[in-house]
Design a protein around this motif. Structure first.
Motif, mmCIF file in Angstrom:
data_model
loop_
_atom_site.group_PDB
_atom_site.id
_atom_site.type_symbol
_atom_site.label_atom_id
_atom_site.label_comp_id
_atom_site.label_asym_id
_atom_site.label_seq_id
_atom_site.Cartn_x
_atom_site.Cartn_y
_atom_site.Cartn_z
ATOM 1 N N ARG A 582 0.836 -1.212 0.000
ATOM 2 C CA ARG A 582 0.000 0.000 0.000
ATOM 3 C C ARG A 582 0.871 1.263 0.000
ATOM 4 O O ARG A 582 0.599 2.229 -0.741
ATOM 5 N N ASP A 583 1.903 1.260 0.855
ATOM 6 C CA ASP A 583 2.768 2.442 0.929
ATOM 7 C C ASP A 583 3.466 2.688 -0.406
ATOM 8 O O ASP A 583 3.578 3.842 -0.873
ATOM 9 N N HIS A 584 3.944 1.628 -1.025
ATOM 10 C CA HIS A 584 4.611 1.768 -2.323
ATOM 11 C C HIS A 584 3.648 2.338 -3.359
ATOM 12 O O HIS A 584 4.011 3.255 -4.122
ATOM 13 N N LEU A 585 2.445 1.795 -3.418
ATOM 14 C CA LEU A 585 1.465 2.247 -4.403
ATOM 15 C C LEU A 585 1.029 3.685 -4.130
ATOM 16 O O LEU A 585 0.754 4.449 -5.069
ATOM 17 N N LYS A 618 -10.047 -7.173 -3.661
ATOM 18 C CA LYS A 618 -10.333 -5.818 -4.125
ATOM 19 C C LYS A 618 -9.497 -4.754 -3.404
ATOM 20 O O LYS A 618 -9.941 -3.622 -3.171
ATOM 21 N N VAL A 619 -8.247 -5.144 -3.031
ATOM 22 C CA VAL A 619 -7.282 -4.176 -2.512
ATOM 23 C C VAL A 619 -6.550 -3.539 -3.685
ATOM 24 O O VAL A 619 -6.329 -2.327 -3.729
ATOM 25 N N THR A 620 -6.195 -4.388 -4.668
ATOM 26 C CA THR A 620 -5.491 -3.912 -5.858
ATOM 27 C C THR A 620 -6.266 -4.317 -7.106
ATOM 28 O O THR A 620 -7.195 -5.136 -7.046
ATOM 29 N N ARG A 621 -5.821 -3.714 -8.219
ATOM 30 C CA ARG A 621 -6.392 -4.079 -9.511
ATOM 31 C C ARG A 621 -5.264 -4.196 -10.511
ATOM 32 O O ARG A 621 -4.352 -3.368 -10.545
ATOM 33 N N ARG A 622 -5.316 -5.260 -11.328
ATOM 34 C CA ARG A 622 -4.242 -5.491 -12.291
ATOM 35 C C ARG A 622 -4.460 -4.626 -13.527
ATOM 36 O O ARG A 622 -5.552 -4.570 -14.094
ATOM 37 N N VAL A 623 -3.376 -3.975 -13.938
ATOM 38 C CA VAL A 623 -3.392 -3.183 -15.170
ATOM 39 C C VAL A 623 -2.160 -3.611 -15.956
ATOM 40 O O VAL A 623 -1.030 -3.242 -15.613
ATOM 41 N N GLY A 624 -2.375 -4.418 -17.000
ATOM 42 C CA GLY A 624 -1.234 -4.971 -17.741
ATOM 43 C C GLY A 624 -0.482 -5.913 -16.831
ATOM 44 O O GLY A 624 -1.052 -6.835 -16.253
ATOM 45 N N ASP A 626 1.171 -4.737 -14.188
ATOM 46 C CA ASP A 626 1.318 -4.037 -12.907
ATOM 47 C C ASP A 626 0.023 -4.096 -12.105
ATOM 48 O O ASP A 626 -1.031 -4.502 -12.590
ATOM 49 N N ARG A 627 0.136 -3.664 -10.831
ATOM 50 C CA ARG A 627 -1.026 -3.500 -9.955
ATOM 51 C C ARG A 627 -1.135 -2.039 -9.539
ATOM 52 O O ARG A 627 -0.112 -1.347 -9.360
ATOM 53 N N ILE A 628 -2.395 -1.597 -9.378
ATOM 54 C CA ILE A 628 -2.643 -0.266 -8.824
ATOM 55 C C ILE A 628 -3.614 -0.439 -7.663
ATOM 56 O O ILE A 628 -4.297 -1.448 -7.543
ATOM 57 N N LEU A 629 -3.652 0.562 -6.803
ATOM 58 C CA LEU A 629 -4.623 0.525 -5.697
ATOM 59 C C LEU A 629 -6.031 0.764 -6.221
ATOM 60 O O LEU A 629 -6.238 1.616 -7.094
#
Length: 631
Positions: A582-585, A618-624, A626-629
């Motif tokens: 979470r901190d990284h994102l 549902k903490v993150t979502r995959r985009v390509g 990578d993951r985003i919050l």
């Protein structure tokens, strides 16, 4: 041979016009030919009672009494319908209702047989249009009778079509019957007696009022012969005890075959006497040949007995067709009867069913006609104190009754029943649970069954918080409204807790054994030490001998987090990893698998399932790649 006790037994009698396929249907349902006499087989016509048995899908054991349909053998039919739980009423689809159809319906009314299924036999011989017409005609014939709401099932005893539907309908109907109470006074009206090589005299009948044990000392009434039970059978199985509501074959010692016949009663010594008078309420059939006059000489059919009687009307000179009234019956031979027994009256020539009745006093004194005191006493006996009547009726039903059902069964007004129930409840004799009212004893028994079932479940599943509510309801076998009300009452009393679809005893707590506690502590320590590179779940389970319930408990309790089939993390390691991601994102916006691997000091083997788990949560979502919050 080991002996067993048969339970869940029911008795079903057939009824219907001659040649409508009763015996063929019984053979198709049971695989047993109920026609046992050579003359029956030669003439293709049932003359005497036949017997068969089978089990329904629910496990209910059913004994079938097959009765003759011919008018000449109606007295045999009357012996067969005694004590039945339900009737299998047979009408041929190619003929529809016939004379004995209507007479048998009238007899079932008089005997208060309210449970039954109509089998529309020979359905394979007619087309769909004709079948619909006959079904409608049968429904009209049933209107106004005790079976007016009975299911009608088209069947063919020859092809087997409809037999499964008939079994299901019969099973459902029997589910609604009241179990035969054990009042400590067994009564078995003998409907057949014979000699069996190597065993001696055997009698058969439907058992009511109590149980019979092997070795019991019994008496035959009215002959007063004392006998001993040498053996018992139900459904061709030797049993140690025969229960009320079942067909039973009783092997008797100390009696010859010639000394016992149909119409005698087998019971405990000292519990009954055979008298020559009965007080009764009579109901004359609307279809009776003529009004019933006082001093009429008729044949009485009670149990399996046939006895000529003189009917003395006590309040009228005659009873018109369809009318009812009090009478004293003078029997030509002594007969053992009890209050509430139902019977049929027929004229001997020309033969016809005239009336039926219910016994009010089984051993009355001789009465004067039109005596106000006598009539008042009969009314008092027939209409006992409502509280007594209500309590007695409730005692027959382990799951109680609704007030409207009580009123219907007792032929009383709803207001009268409500007043009686209020009095019983206020004095602790009855309990209201949801829509039903139970005797206090029945309510205690229900709650005790709930507690016992939960206690047994907790013993088998010590690591589960509670028993699934639906499973508990099924085990207790109470209807949904009654079960819900009972659980709610027990929750209010602090005896159970009910949450998240599970019920548990209030004192139940999940407890691990000392060995399990030690294994869990070692496993958690190893997981915590492994951090983000923990041992595989398979290795962990094998090494520490973690049973599935223990592992489930650890996951449910949140001590470990299982992210896929083979990967678990200690809660602390998992929480630290999630916070780091979470901190990284939050600062970088995106994270790849490689970045997460380096961030957590782990490997792709552990990081990929963790990221996929976070996607699913549902903490993150995959985009390509990578993951985003997630927002």
């Amino acid at each position: 041979m080991a002996l067993a006790t048969v339970s869940g037994s029911y008795v079903v009698g057939t009824a219907g016009h001659i040649d409508h396929g009763k015996s063929t249907l019984v053979r198709a349902l049971t695989g047993i030919d109920p026609d046992r006499l050579e003359e029956e087989k030669r003439r293709g016509m049932t003359i005497d009672l036949g017997f068969a048995f089978f089990d329904l899908g629910s496990g209910r054991h059913v004994g079938i009494v097959d009765v003759p349909g011919h008018q000449r053998f109606l007295k045999n039919m009357l012996a067969g319908v005694h004590g039945i739980d339900a009737v299998l009423f047979v009408v041929a689809a190619d003929e529809g209702p016939m004379p004995q159809t209507h007479e048998h319906l009238a007899i079932l009314d008089l005997l208060d047989v309210r449970h039954g299924v109509v089998a529309l036999t020979k359905a394979d011989l007619v087309d769909a249009e004709w079948l619909a017409l006959v079904t409608a005609e049968v429904r009209r014939a049933l209107t106004g009778h005790s079976l007016q709401d009975a299911a009608i099932v088209p069947v063919s005893g020859s092809t087997g079509a409809g037999l499964d539907e008939l079994r299901r309908a019969l099973d459902a109907e029997l589910a609604g019957t009241t179990p035969r109470p054990d009042v400590g006074r067994p009564r078995l009206w003998v409907d057949r007696s014979f000699t069996m090589a190597g065993f001696g005299t055997v009698v058969t009948g439907t058992l009511t009022g109590g149980s019979i044990d092997v070795g019991a000392e019994l008496v035959l009434l009215p002959s007063q012969r004392h006998v001993r039970v040498r053996g018992l059978q139900q459904h061709n199985r030797a049993v140690s005890r025969a229960l009320p509501g079942s067909r039973a074959a009783v092997n008797l010692a100390a009696v010859e075959r010639a000394d016992v016949s149909r119409g005698e009663l087998l019971t405990l010594p000292g519990t009954m006497v055979a008298g020559r008078r009965l007080d009764a309420r009579l109901q004359v059939l609307p279809t009776a040949p003529r009004p019933l006059a006082s001093r009429a000489r008729l044949n009485l059919y009670l149990g399996t007995a046939e006895v000529p009687v003189d009917v003395v009307l006590l309040d009228e000179d005659r009873l018109e067709r369809g009318a009812s009234g009090y009478a004293q019956l003078y029997l030509s031979a002594p007969l053992p009867a009890v209050v509430s027994d139902r019977f049929i009256l027929r004229q001997p020539s020309p033969t016809a069913t005239v009336a039926g009745g219910v016994v009010i006093d089984a051993n009355p004194r001789r009465h004067r006609r039109r005596d106000a005191a006598v009539l008042g006493d009969l009314r008092a006996r027939e209409h006992a104190d409502p509280r007594v009547m209500v309590a007695a009726e409730l005692a027959k039903h382990r799951f109680g009754l609704r007030p409207d059902e009580l009123a219907q069964r007792l032929s009383a007004s709803r207001a009268e029943v409500d007043r009686a129930l209020d009095a019983l409840v206020s004095t602790g004799g009855a309990v209201r649970l949801g829509p039903a009212v139970l005797t206090a004893a029945a309510a205690r028994d229900l709650e005790a069954r709930i507690e016992t079932t939960l206690r047994e479940y907790h013993a088998r599943n010590p690591l589960k918080e509670g028993m699934p509510r639906e499973e508990l309801k099924s085990r207790v076998a109470a209807g949904a409204p009654l079960f819900a009300a009972a659980v709610e009452a027990m929750v209010r009393a602090g005896r159970v807790r009910d949450a998240a679809g599970e019920v548990a005893l209030s004192g139940h707590a999940v407890r691990l054994s000392p060995e399990q506690e030690q294994a869990v502590a070692a496993a958690l320590a190893e997981l915590e030490a492994g951090g983000m590179s923990p041992p595989s779940l398979d290795d962990l389970v094998r090494k520490h001998t973690l049973s599935p319930p223990v592992l489930q408990r650890l996951v449910a309790g949140g001590q470990v987090v299982r992210v896929d089939e083979h990967t678990v993390f200690a809660r602390g390691a998992y929480d630290r990893a999630v916070q780091a991601i979470r901190d990284h994102l939050a600062s970088q916006g995106r994270i790849s698998v490689a970045q997460a691997r380096d961030l957590l000091g782990s490997s792709r083997r552990y990081v990929l399932p963790l990221l996929e788990w976070l996607d699913a949560q549902k903490v993150t979502r995959r985009v390509g790649d990578d993951r985003i919050l997630r927002p």
